[in-house]
Design an enzyme around this catalytic site. Structure first.
Site, PDB file in Angstrom:
ATOM      1  NE  ARG A  33      -1.799  -1.458   3.505  1.00  0.00           N
ATOM      2  CZ  ARG A  33      -2.087  -1.588   4.782  1.00  0.00           C
ATOM      3  NH1 ARG A  33      -3.315  -1.378   5.192  1.00  0.00           N
ATOM      4  NH2 ARG A  33      -1.166  -1.933   5.657  1.00  0.00           N
ATOM      5  CE  LYS A  79       5.877 -20.626  10.073  1.00  0.00           C
ATOM      6  NZ  LYS A  79       6.746 -21.423  10.908  1.00  0.00           N
ATOM      7  CG  HIS A 101      11.650 -22.169   5.423  1.00  0.00           C
ATOM      8  ND1 HIS A 101      10.647 -21.759   6.242  1.00  0.00           N
ATOM      9  CD2 HIS A 101      12.721 -22.367   6.217  1.00  0.00           C
ATOM     10  CE1 HIS A 101      11.087 -21.719   7.482  1.00  0.00           C
ATOM     11  NE2 HIS A 101      12.345 -22.079   7.499  1.00  0.00           N
ATOM     12  CE  LYS A 128      16.055 -25.638   6.920  1.00  0.00           C
ATOM     13  NZ  LYS A 128      17.002 -24.533   6.888  1.00  0.00           N
ATOM     14  CD  GLU A 141      12.982 -21.879  16.030  1.00  0.00           C
ATOM     15  OE1 GLU A 141      13.124 -21.098  15.094  1.00  0.00           O
ATOM     16  OE2 GLU A 141      11.899 -22.054  16.616  1.00  0.00           O
ATOM     17  CG  HIS A 194       8.497 -25.934   9.597  1.00  0.00           C
ATOM     18  ND1 HIS A 194       8.263 -25.534   8.302  1.00  0.00           N
ATOM     19  CD2 HIS A 194       8.464 -24.804  10.329  1.00  0.00           C
ATOM     20  CE1 HIS A 194       8.099 -24.219   8.279  1.00  0.00           C
ATOM     21  NE2 HIS A 194       8.203 -23.762   9.493  1.00  0.00           N
ATOM     22  CE  LYS A 232       9.638 -19.957  18.236  1.00  0.00           C
ATOM     23  NZ  LYS A 232      10.152 -20.162  16.897  1.00  0.00           N
TER      24      LYS A 232
HETATM   25  P1  NAP Z   1       5.001  -7.686   7.420  1.00  0.00           P
HETATM   26  O1  NAP Z   1       6.430  -7.352   7.719  1.00  0.00           O
HETATM   27  O2  NAP Z   1       3.946  -7.232   8.360  1.00  0.00           O
HETATM   28  O3  NAP Z   1       4.679  -7.115   5.969  1.00  0.00           O
HETATM   29  C1  NAP Z   1       3.405  -7.123   5.426  1.00  0.00           C
HETATM   30  C2  NAP Z   1       3.479  -6.588   4.020  1.00  0.00           C
HETATM   31  O4  NAP Z   1       2.147  -6.586   3.478  1.00  0.00           O
HETATM   32  C3  NAP Z   1       3.973  -5.148   3.919  1.00  0.00           C
HETATM   33  O5  NAP Z   1       4.707  -5.021   2.726  1.00  0.00           O
HETATM   34  C4  NAP Z   1       2.675  -4.339   3.855  1.00  0.00           C
HETATM   35  O6  NAP Z   1       2.931  -3.109   3.249  1.00  0.00           O
HETATM   36  C5  NAP Z   1       1.832  -5.274   2.995  1.00  0.00           C
HETATM   37  N1  NAP Z   1       0.386  -5.068   3.167  1.00  0.00           N
HETATM   38  C6  NAP Z   1      -0.306  -5.036   4.326  1.00  0.00           C
HETATM   39  N2  NAP Z   1      -1.616  -4.822   4.078  1.00  0.00           N
HETATM   40  C7  NAP Z   1      -1.747  -4.727   2.733  1.00  0.00           C
HETATM   41  C8  NAP Z   1      -2.843  -4.501   1.868  1.00  0.00           C
HETATM   42  N3  NAP Z   1      -4.087  -4.328   2.329  1.00  0.00           N
HETATM   43  N4  NAP Z   1      -2.617  -4.491   0.540  1.00  0.00           N
HETATM   44  C9  NAP Z   1      -1.372  -4.653   0.050  1.00  0.00           C
HETATM   45  N5  NAP Z   1      -0.286  -4.876   0.815  1.00  0.00           N
HETATM   46  C10 NAP Z   1      -0.472  -4.901   2.151  1.00  0.00           C
HETATM   47  O7  NAP Z   1       4.799  -9.257   7.266  1.00  0.00           O
HETATM   48  P2  NAP Z   1       5.906 -10.368   6.912  1.00  0.00           P
HETATM   49  O8  NAP Z   1       6.625 -10.730   8.158  1.00  0.00           O
HETATM   50  O9  NAP Z   1       6.696  -9.940   5.734  1.00  0.00           O
HETATM   51  O10 NAP Z   1       4.996 -11.609   6.554  1.00  0.00           O
HETATM   52  C11 NAP Z   1       4.314 -11.740   5.325  1.00  0.00           C
HETATM   53  C12 NAP Z   1       3.671 -13.118   5.264  1.00  0.00           C
HETATM   54  O11 NAP Z   1       4.694 -14.110   5.345  1.00  0.00           O
HETATM   55  C13 NAP Z   1       2.723 -13.406   6.412  1.00  0.00           C
HETATM   56  O12 NAP Z   1       1.700 -14.261   5.955  1.00  0.00           O
HETATM   57  C14 NAP Z   1       3.594 -14.170   7.401  1.00  0.00           C
HETATM   58  O13 NAP Z   1       2.846 -15.016   8.229  1.00  0.00           O
HETATM   59  C15 NAP Z   1       4.457 -14.965   6.444  1.00  0.00           C
HETATM   60  N6  NAP Z   1       5.748 -15.386   6.992  1.00  0.00           N
HETATM   61  C16 NAP Z   1       6.659 -14.453   7.393  1.00  0.00           C
HETATM   62  C17 NAP Z   1       7.884 -14.876   7.883  1.00  0.00           C
HETATM   63  C18 NAP Z   1       8.924 -13.882   8.310  1.00  0.00           C
HETATM   64  O14 NAP Z   1      10.033 -14.335   8.624  1.00  0.00           O
HETATM   65  N7  NAP Z   1       8.666 -12.600   8.306  1.00  0.00           N
HETATM   66  C19 NAP Z   1       8.182 -16.249   7.971  1.00  0.00           C
HETATM   67  C20 NAP Z   1       7.236 -17.162   7.542  1.00  0.00           C
HETATM   68  C21 NAP Z   1       6.022 -16.719   7.045  1.00  0.00           C
HETATM   69  P3  NAP Z   1       1.917  -1.845   3.416  1.00  0.00           P
HETATM   70  O15 NAP Z   1       1.631  -1.715   4.863  1.00  0.00           O
HETATM   71  O16 NAP Z   1       2.659  -0.691   2.828  1.00  0.00           O
HETATM   72  O17 NAP Z   1       0.724  -2.204   2.616  1.00  0.00           O
END
Ligand code: NAP
Length: 485
Positions: free
Chosen positions: A51, A148, A178, A182, A216, A240, A332
């Protein structure tokens, strides 16, 4: 020997959530590495979408910072990074609104692979799928990648599958785990199915038990509120550890083909017995000498009953595995970061040697992190003139040393999986029915302790987990392997 690199077809990869944590830490640096290796060619393009009202320049600056922060200096160079950034675009889009979609449509090229990475909260998956179709951006060849957590129980997973299925066929949906990306996990399949050596022994008759450990050292601070609604069972075991169990336990597929492999994994999950309450230990870490460092502090919930640790004994009711327990544990804030699978074989039926002091079972250890590799613990004669004394030594099968690969050149899990999406290979991705079957197994376990109001047992941060987890093995006359790096 550098890994062989086969360039992928031209593609447009749209990363919804392109400014998020996952994109910054994993997806964007991973794509840079594949570009640098020549696997993503000049015909590949990455379009960030979120966004935030960013210019293309400011998104490129974000990508540069992400690559610089999450790629070791020795593994990047300015020339390739500057070139990589030329392949980056950005569109401001709200998954729930109409703005930005026509711009995205105008950006997409014809006759290239179209992939859409849903790196956003699962609550937005339906909106994204719907709008991609409404604006005719996705077609029958397009792929979507979803992260996930895929649901928090069977009902929500079914609902997610149903939402995606409204617009995409199963062959277009790439559910990421992921762990499956591996190197060693794939090597496990090669060792099992490309050799005659192990398969005849790969059954209850010869295998005493299997241990799967994902330990972890990190705590949940920073994501305590999210984690507290999830817990180790939902966050780690259902996905996992379950996937690792499947790869160990599955029958040989008729071909290394996505559905053939996933059919066999599904059969394993369906053959899992319900787990008795006495075969599960839940734990929650407590501060070990440092105030404010307990799970309850990090989760900001003093009454939390969520587990940060779980150990359980699973049984697979089929001909191959009847009687061989699979012990799973993950947690953890444990003493070391270590993920491994250990397959312990049974004792030989009869010993011809008098000296059995040094005697131990054969164990095949598959290390996932750190130091990916495999070891087979075998008995040999202790060298020297001291008579026939026995000792156990590791037969090191770590692929890096054997084939002389530079480990840094081996793609990490995300890199490999994203390239598989572009190649259209779903073998290392979970199918919808697999995810549902895993929830169908996990749900009654979770419901059981929620209904009973079970409290997890406290364990010291930096320890090996709760005492009762040791007892889970001890009472069967077995013991966990040490958790160490
Ligand atoms: P995050 O840091 O909160 O990022 C969310 C992203 O989505 C931001 O780019 C945000 O940008 C965008 N967003 C939010 N609302 C939106 C909307 N209405 N329209 C378009 N874009 C929108 O989350 P994340 O940690 O990257 O995680 C993303 C996904 O991956 C989640 O499902 C999470 O469960 C999964 N995941 C993450 C990790 C990790 O290590 N981070 C690991 C495994 C799985 P704006 O606010 O500018 O829109």
């Amino acid at each position: 020997m550098a890994p062989r690199v086969i360039p992928v077809d031209p593609f447009d990869l749209v990363i919804f959530g392109g400014t998020g944590d996952l994109a910054r830490r994993k997806i964007l640096p991973g794509l840079y590495r594949r570009f640098q290796a020549g696997q993503m060619t000049d015909a590949g393009r990455i379009i960030g979408a979120a966004r935030a009202d960013l210019t293309e320049e400011s998104f490129r600056a974000f990508v540069r910072e992400a690559v610089e922060e999450f790629t070791p200096a020795a593994r990047r160079d300015e020339a390739s990074l500057a070139e990589f950034l030329k392949h980056i675009r950005y569109v401001a889009i709200d998954a729930k609104g109409e703005g930005g979609w026509p711009q995205l449509k105008a950006l997409m090229r014809a006759d290239v692979v179209r992939a859409f990475y849903f790196s956003v909260a699962p609550a937005l998956f339906g909106d994204l799928a719907e709008r991609l179709h409404a604006h005719a951006i996705a077609d029958a060849q397009s792929r979507i990648v979803v992260e996930k957590p895929f649901g928090r129980d069977l009902e929500t997973a079914r609902a997610l599958n149903a939402v995606l299925a409204q617009h995409f066929d199963e062959h277009q949906i790439y559910r990421i785990d992921h762990y499956l990306g591996k190197e060693t996990v794939q090597n496990l399949m090669a060792v099992r199915f490309a050799n005659i050596l192990f398969e005849p022994l790969w059954k209850a008759e010869y295998i005493d038990h299997v241990q799967i450990t994902v330990a972890e050292t990190v705590d949940v601070s920073g994501r305590g509120a999210y984690y507290d609604k999830s817990g180790a069972m939902r966050d780690m075991v259902q996905n996992h550890l379950m996937q690792l169990l499947c790869l160990i336990a599955m029958e040989p597929p008729y071909h290394f083909d996505p559905d053939a492999v996933r059919d066999e994994k599904l059969k394993v999950i369906r053959a899992l017995d319900p787990v008795a309450p006495e075969d599960i230990v839940r734990g929650q870490y407590r501060a070990n000498g440092k105030a404010g460092d307990s799970y309850a502090d990090h989760a900001e919930n003093p009454e939390s009953r969520t587990e940060s640790y779980i150990a359980l004994k699973a049984h697979i009711s089929n001909w191959r595995w009847k009687g061989t327990p699979f012990y799973l544990r993950t947690g953890k804030k444990l003493r070391a970061r270590s993920s491994e699978i250990a397959i312990t074989f049974k004792e030989p039926p009869h010993s011809i040697f008098d000296d059995e002091r040094g005697w131990r079972e054969n164990v095949l250890v598959i290390r996932l992190q750190p130091n990916e590799g495999m070891n087979l613990m075998v008995m040999i004669k202790e060298p020297g003139p001291g008579g026939m004394r026995l000792m156990q030594v590791p037969l090191d099968m770590s692929f890096a040393e054997t084939v002389g690969a530079d480990l840094d050149d081996v793609p990490d899990a995300y890199e490999r999986l994203i390239m598989d999406v572009i190649r259209g290979n779903q073998t290392l991705f979970m199918r919808g029915d697999e995810v549902e079957a895993a929830w169908a197994w996990a749900d009654p376990i979770i419901q059981g302790w929620e209904t009973r109001g079970d409290r997890p047992q406290l364990y010291d941060a930096g320890s090996s987990g709760p005492e009762d987890a040791l007892m889970l093995m001890h009472r069967d006359g077995r013991r966990w392997r040490d958790i160490r790096e």
